[in-house]
Write a protein that holds these residues in place. Structure first.
Motif, PDB file in Angstrom:
ATOM      1  N   ASP A   1       4.130   1.820   7.492  1.00 25.47           N
ATOM      2  CA  ASP A   1       5.110   1.397   7.280  1.00 25.47           C
ATOM      3  C   ASP A   1       6.376   1.480   8.123  1.00 25.47           C
ATOM      4  O   ASP A   1       7.609   2.448   8.334  1.00 25.47           O
ATOM      5  N   MET A   2       6.214   1.760   8.931  1.00 28.89           N
ATOM      6  CA  MET A   2       7.356   1.207  10.721  1.00 28.89           C
ATOM      7  C   MET A   2       8.022   0.366  10.319  1.00 28.89           C
ATOM      8  O   MET A   2       7.483  -0.510  11.055  1.00 28.89           O
TER       9      MET A   2
ATOM     10  N   VAL B   1       5.546   2.630  21.135  1.00 26.32           N
ATOM     11  CA  VAL B   1       6.344   3.034  20.985  1.00 26.32           C
ATOM     12  C   VAL B   1       6.785   2.331  19.574  1.00 26.32           C
ATOM     13  O   VAL B   1       6.418   0.647  18.866  1.00 26.32           O
ATOM     14  N   PHE B   2       6.739   3.226  18.087  1.00 22.49           N
ATOM     15  CA  PHE B   2       7.451   3.171  16.602  1.00 22.49           C
ATOM     16  C   PHE B   2       8.140   3.587  15.875  1.00 22.49           C
ATOM     17  O   PHE B   2       9.173   4.889  16.785  1.00 22.49           O
ATOM     18  N   GLY B   3       9.253   3.504  15.557  1.00 17.41           N
ATOM     19  CA  GLY B   3       9.693   3.851  14.596  1.00 17.41           C
ATOM     20  C   GLY B   3      10.764   3.709  13.608  1.00 17.41           C
ATOM     21  O   GLY B   3      10.278   2.041  13.214  1.00 17.41           O
ATOM     22  N   ARG B   4      11.731   4.135  13.063  1.00 18.26           N
ATOM     23  CA  ARG B   4      12.325   4.020  10.932  1.00 18.26           C
ATOM     24  C   ARG B   4      13.964   3.709  12.236  1.00 18.26           C
ATOM     25  O   ARG B   4      14.457   4.428  13.215  1.00 18.26           O
ATOM     26  N   ARG B   5      14.040   2.864  10.956  1.00 18.92           N
ATOM     27  CA  ARG B   5      16.161   2.521  11.267  1.00 18.92           C
ATOM     28  C   ARG B   5      16.544   4.079  10.689  1.00 18.92           C
ATOM     29  O   ARG B   5      15.604   4.733   9.370  1.00 18.92           O
TER      30      ARG B   5
ATOM     31  N   MET C   1       6.826  12.797  13.347  1.00 22.16           N
ATOM     32  CA  MET C   1       5.744  13.710  13.736  1.00 22.16           C
ATOM     33  C   MET C   1       4.924  12.736  12.671  1.00 22.16           C
ATOM     34  O   MET C   1       3.218  13.505  13.093  1.00 22.16           O
ATOM     35  N   LYS C   2       4.356  13.476  11.871  1.00 26.04           N
ATOM     36  CA  LYS C   2       2.832  13.253  11.079  1.00 26.04           C
ATOM     37  C   LYS C   2       2.360  11.554  11.264  1.00 26.04           C
ATOM     38  O   LYS C   2       1.896  12.015  11.379  1.00 26.04           O
ATOM     39  N   GLN C   3       3.594  10.402  11.559  1.00 29.41           N
ATOM     40  CA  GLN C   3       3.214   9.554  11.819  1.00 29.41           C
ATOM     41  C   GLN C   3       2.397   9.205  12.523  1.00 29.41           C
ATOM     42  O   GLN C   3       1.368   8.548  12.773  1.00 29.41           O
ATOM     43  N   THR C   4       3.321   9.533  13.604  1.00 34.53           N
ATOM     44  CA  THR C   4       2.398   9.858  15.017  1.00 34.53           C
ATOM     45  C   THR C   4       0.749  10.384  15.309  1.00 34.53           C
ATOM     46  O   THR C   4       0.439  10.225  16.019  1.00 34.53           O
ATOM     47  N   TYR C   5       0.915  11.382  14.281  1.00 28.27           N
ATOM     48  CA  TYR C   5       0.122  12.632  14.933  1.00 28.27           C
ATOM     49  C   TYR C   5      -0.807  11.497  13.788  1.00 28.27           C
ATOM     50  O   TYR C   5      -2.482  10.933  14.677  1.00 28.27           O
TER      51      TYR C   5
ATOM     52  N   TYR D   1      15.071   5.652  15.238  1.00 31.62           N
ATOM     53  CA  TYR D   1      14.793   7.268  15.659  1.00 31.62           C
ATOM     54  C   TYR D   1      13.653   6.219  15.644  1.00 31.62           C
ATOM     55  O   TYR D   1      12.494   5.703  15.487  1.00 31.62           O
ATOM     56  N   LEU D   2      12.881   6.772  17.611  1.00 31.35           N
ATOM     57  CA  LEU D   2      11.107   6.100  17.898  1.00 31.35           C
ATOM     58  C   LEU D   2      10.718   7.070  18.469  1.00 31.35           C
ATOM     59  O   LEU D   2      11.448   8.355  18.558  1.00 31.35           O
TER      60      LEU D   2
END
Length: 313
Positions: free
Chosen positions: A16-17, A49-53, A91-95, A170-171
């Motif tokens: 859900d990024m 590279v991924f992230g949320r608004r 952090m959780k999603q990156t892991y 936020y990336l």
């Protein structure tokens, strides 16, 4: 489905990024040696590279603090757009994404720190990551990787400027030895950041850390961007709330707008010792953020100005 399409789909839908881009790791191989992908992962091939608004509701919470003097609203922004919620989520999603990559492709996937959260504290002081990612101890410059991966432009304010949300994003990133069939190209749309016509970020800076006219060129993935000259310690005292200009509860008011490293370190230590100022980032770094909050690019007008949620149109 190619690896490129499968990975991007997994991150966008499965995690859900709001943003995801992939660039070759070579785009950061001219960085200082400790911050090169190949130093961190010797056979690095790619950076994902991924992230949320940032949530509009919490962003406007910071307006209530800055414009209305409401400290309780600042805690909404700090918790949900800067420190607690978004740090833990990312952090959780990156892991999870790194584990998915290793399980699926038998690769090596190195999740890298997306803030100074787990970083060392070199020489007893550090600065906001966007001001000086190397002094902050970050593994790689995620903003440069995000620009190379096509998420937006590098702005005058040293942040990634996206077409839809400006710098209010936020990336996160993962360095991997997967070599993809193709890579994203840098953003090639309409120019997003034009300091000569705008100047909001430098004009809003309470410690005059960001120059309005003096700049420097930075080349990322073959494209050159202009960044404002930045006094990183001046930026730090604003973001860390070491001045009354940005922190009404300031335990130490640094008067200089260009403090030395020693003055900054002394102020940080005093703030660190003050009750209530410890966070997941060791110290608060959200007391200013005006160059992010008030950037007119993206959704700023429709989300905030048109709804009378800010006095700065």
């Amino acid at each position: 489905m190619t690896k490129y399409d499968a990975v991007k789909s997994r991150i966008s839908a499965g995690s859900d990024m709001d943003y995801v881009g992939i660039c070759p790791s070579s785009v950061l191989e001219n960085e200082p040696t400790p911050h090169r992908p190949s130093t961190l992962l010797p056979d690095a091939k790619s950076i994902i590279v991924f992230g949320r608004r940032l949530i509009n509701g919490s962003v406007q919470g910071m307006f209530r603090y800055l414009e209305d003097g409401l400290p309780t609203a600042q805690s909404v922004y700090s918790a949900h757009s800067f420190v607690l919620a978004i740090n833990q989520l990312c952090m959780k999603q990156t892991y999870d994404i790194a584990q998915f990559l290793e399980n699926t492709y038998g690769c090596m996937a190195m999740p890298v720190t997306n803030n100074v959260l787990q970083a060392v504290q070199p020489e007893g002081n550090f600065v906001p990551f966007f001001a000086d990612p190397y002094k902050a101890g970050l593994p790689i410059d995620i903003y440069k990787a995000g620009v190379a991966a096509g998420l937006g432009e590098m702005g005058w304010n040293h942040r990634v400027i996206t077409p839809d949300n400006g710098p209010r994003v936020y990336l996160c990133a993962i360095v991997t030895n997967i070599e993809f069939e193709k890579y994203d190209e840098p953003y090639a749309g309409e120019k997003l950041c034009d300091p000569e016509k705008c100047g909001v970020c430098s004009g809003m800076c309470p410690t005059h850390a960001l120059s309005a006219s003096e700049g420097k060129d930075v080349t990322i993935a073959g494209k050159t961007y202009r960044q404002g000259e930045l006094k990183v310690n001046a930026c730090a005292i604003a973001c860390f709330g070491l001045t009354k200009k940005t922190n009404m509860r300031c335990p130490m008011d640094i008067q200089s707008e260009d403090p030395t490293d020693e003055e900054l370190a002394k102020g940080l230590q005093k703030q660190f010792d003050a009750p209530g100022f410890q966070t997941l980032d060791h110290l608060p770094m959200y007391c200013c953020d005006r160059c992010l909050l008030y950037c007119p690019v993206g959704n700023y007008k429709s989300a905030f100005v048109d709804r009378n949620l800010t006095k700065n149109a």
